[in-house]
Motif scaffolding. Structure first.
Motif, mmCIF file in Angstrom:
data_model
loop_
_atom_site.group_PDB
_atom_site.id
_atom_site.type_symbol
_atom_site.label_atom_id
_atom_site.label_comp_id
_atom_site.label_asym_id
_atom_site.label_seq_id
_atom_site.Cartn_x
_atom_site.Cartn_y
_atom_site.Cartn_z
ATOM 1 N N GLY A 199 -2.430 -13.793 20.322
ATOM 2 C CA GLY A 199 -2.507 -12.219 20.071
ATOM 3 C C GLY A 199 -2.625 -12.036 18.524
ATOM 4 O O GLY A 199 -2.473 -12.738 17.792
ATOM 5 N N THR A 200 -2.968 -10.848 18.282
ATOM 6 C CA THR A 200 -3.113 -10.256 16.971
ATOM 7 C C THR A 200 -2.518 -8.775 17.073
ATOM 8 O O THR A 200 -3.011 -7.944 17.635
ATOM 9 C CB THR A 200 -4.680 -10.271 16.462
ATOM 10 O OG1 THR A 200 -5.070 -11.482 16.447
ATOM 11 C CG2 THR A 200 -4.710 -9.914 15.146
ATOM 12 N N LEU A 201 -1.701 -8.682 15.929
ATOM 13 C CA LEU A 201 -1.244 -7.296 15.590
ATOM 14 C C LEU A 201 -1.726 -6.839 14.219
ATOM 15 O O LEU A 201 -1.266 -7.342 13.246
ATOM 16 C CB LEU A 201 0.328 -7.226 15.632
ATOM 17 C CG LEU A 201 1.160 -7.904 17.120
ATOM 18 C CD1 LEU A 201 2.603 -8.157 16.716
ATOM 19 C CD2 LEU A 201 0.914 -6.565 18.097
ATOM 20 N N LEU A 202 -2.439 -5.888 14.330
ATOM 21 C CA LEU A 202 -3.009 -5.259 13.061
ATOM 22 C C LEU A 202 -2.740 -4.114 12.549
ATOM 23 O O LEU A 202 -2.505 -3.277 13.303
ATOM 24 C CB LEU A 202 -4.670 -5.233 13.229
ATOM 25 C CG LEU A 202 -5.524 -6.545 13.531
ATOM 26 C CD1 LEU A 202 -6.792 -6.186 13.797
ATOM 27 C CD2 LEU A 202 -5.398 -7.515 12.355
ATOM 28 N N PHE A 203 -2.030 -4.021 11.410
ATOM 29 C CA PHE A 203 -1.466 -2.797 10.881
ATOM 30 C C PHE A 203 -2.476 -2.368 9.513
ATOM 31 O O PHE A 203 -2.577 -3.115 8.599
ATOM 32 C CB PHE A 203 -0.291 -3.076 10.403
ATOM 33 C CG PHE A 203 1.058 -3.243 11.489
ATOM 34 C CD1 PHE A 203 1.718 -2.392 12.330
ATOM 35 C CD2 PHE A 203 1.013 -4.669 11.802
ATOM 36 C CE1 PHE A 203 2.436 -2.826 13.099
ATOM 37 C CE2 PHE A 203 1.906 -5.280 12.916
ATOM 38 C CZ PHE A 203 2.704 -4.214 13.621
ATOM 39 N N VAL A 204 -2.636 -0.936 9.576
ATOM 40 C CA VAL A 204 -3.630 -0.367 8.487
ATOM 41 C C VAL A 204 -2.759 0.766 7.798
ATOM 42 O O VAL A 204 -2.143 1.554 8.418
ATOM 43 C CB VAL A 204 -4.773 0.113 9.036
ATOM 44 C CG1 VAL A 204 -5.675 0.520 8.012
ATOM 45 C CG2 VAL A 204 -5.652 -0.971 9.789
ATOM 46 N N ASN A 205 -2.612 0.576 6.435
ATOM 47 C CA ASN A 205 -1.939 1.406 5.554
ATOM 48 C C ASN A 205 -2.683 1.730 4.233
ATOM 49 O O ASN A 205 -3.557 1.043 3.803
ATOM 50 C CB ASN A 205 -0.598 0.852 5.143
ATOM 51 C CG ASN A 205 0.451 0.540 6.569
ATOM 52 O OD1 ASN A 205 0.590 -0.527 7.056
ATOM 53 N ND2 ASN A 205 0.887 1.558 7.198
ATOM 54 N N GLY A 206 -2.334 3.021 3.943
ATOM 55 C CA GLY A 206 -2.667 3.306 2.537
ATOM 56 C C GLY A 206 -1.893 2.614 1.375
ATOM 57 O O GLY A 206 -0.781 1.881 1.645
ATOM 58 N N GLY A 207 -2.200 2.825 0.230
ATOM 59 C CA GLY A 207 -1.712 1.992 -0.991
ATOM 60 C C GLY A 207 -0.189 2.417 -1.244
ATOM 61 O O GLY A 207 0.655 1.821 -1.590
#
Length: 221
Positions: free
Chosen positions: A132-140
């Motif tokens: 499985g893969t858990l991807l988290f996208v965030n700003g600076g």
């Protein structure tokens, strides 16, 4: 066939990521608060030959997230990839000296409680798959706190800590947690921060399975 579940589906990065993972053979579950908002995205993906379905859910209502991800797994197949990338509300971004304890309730629910809820919903299926893969996208502001946007700075830092702990705790189970930091605006004409370029980068994080934190662009300054 397994499922790519996107929490925070939208017409920019969300659609590009869904298209990229769909092209790789995954079915796509799109989660966002409004069904009306999701249906055009489903239609566009369907025209590309990707099997996609809409699952309305509110990140501030954990029960709706659990129910939506459960339905997605039942209808499309087990969730192999979860991407958590909803866009924070504008009222999360007060200056630090104007931010009260109550002002942090929703940002922390948005960036901590909701990701925890999503991970707990998909983790049993990933364990059954053996991957499985858990991807988290965030700003600076997740890595460089900005006093003008205190709510997101605090909440993104907490989300980063949680995601980093997942990276360490799940590595032995072939479940990879990764974070992509996007320091600036997502622009169609940007070399590294266009929706398509970011979608390709997210797919590479899924297949590459190396370190935890990655940057779409260098942090300014």
């Amino acid at each position: 066939m397994t499922t790519f579940a996107l929490v925070g589906a939208g017409p920019g990065l969300g659609l590009a990521a869904a298209r990229r993972f769909g092209a790789a053979g995954h079915r796509v579950a799109l989660l966002s608060r409004s069904a009306d908002h999701l249906e055009p995205l489903v239609a566009e993906l369907s025209r590309d030959g990707t099997e996609a379905r809409a699952y309305p859910a509110d990140v501030l209502a954990p029960d709706t997230l659990t129910a939506a991800l459960g339905r997605a797994a039942e209808e499309l197949g087990p969730v192999e990839i979860l991407q958590y990338s909803p866009v924070p509300r504008a009222d999360f971004m007060k200056p630090v000296l104007e931010t009260t304890a109550a002002d942090l309730d929703d940002p922390l629910a948005f960036s901590v409680k909701a990701p925890v809820t999503c991970v707990q919903a998909v983790l049993p299926g990933m364990r059954a798959l053996g991957r499985g893969t858990l991807l988290f996208v965030n700003g600076g502001s997740a890595v460089r706190p900005a006093p003008r946007v205190a709510g997101t700075s605090i909440a993104f830092a907490a989300e980063s800590a949680y995601a980093r702990m997942l990276h360490d705790a799940l590595a032995g189970e072939n479940i990879h947690a990764a974070q992509l930091i996007i320091p600036g605006a997502i622009r169609p004409d940007a070399e590294h921060s266009s929706p398509d370029a970011l979608a390709e980068r997210l797919y590479a994080l899924h297949t590459g399975r190396d370190e935890f934190r990655h940057y779409a662009e260098p942090l300014p300054g």
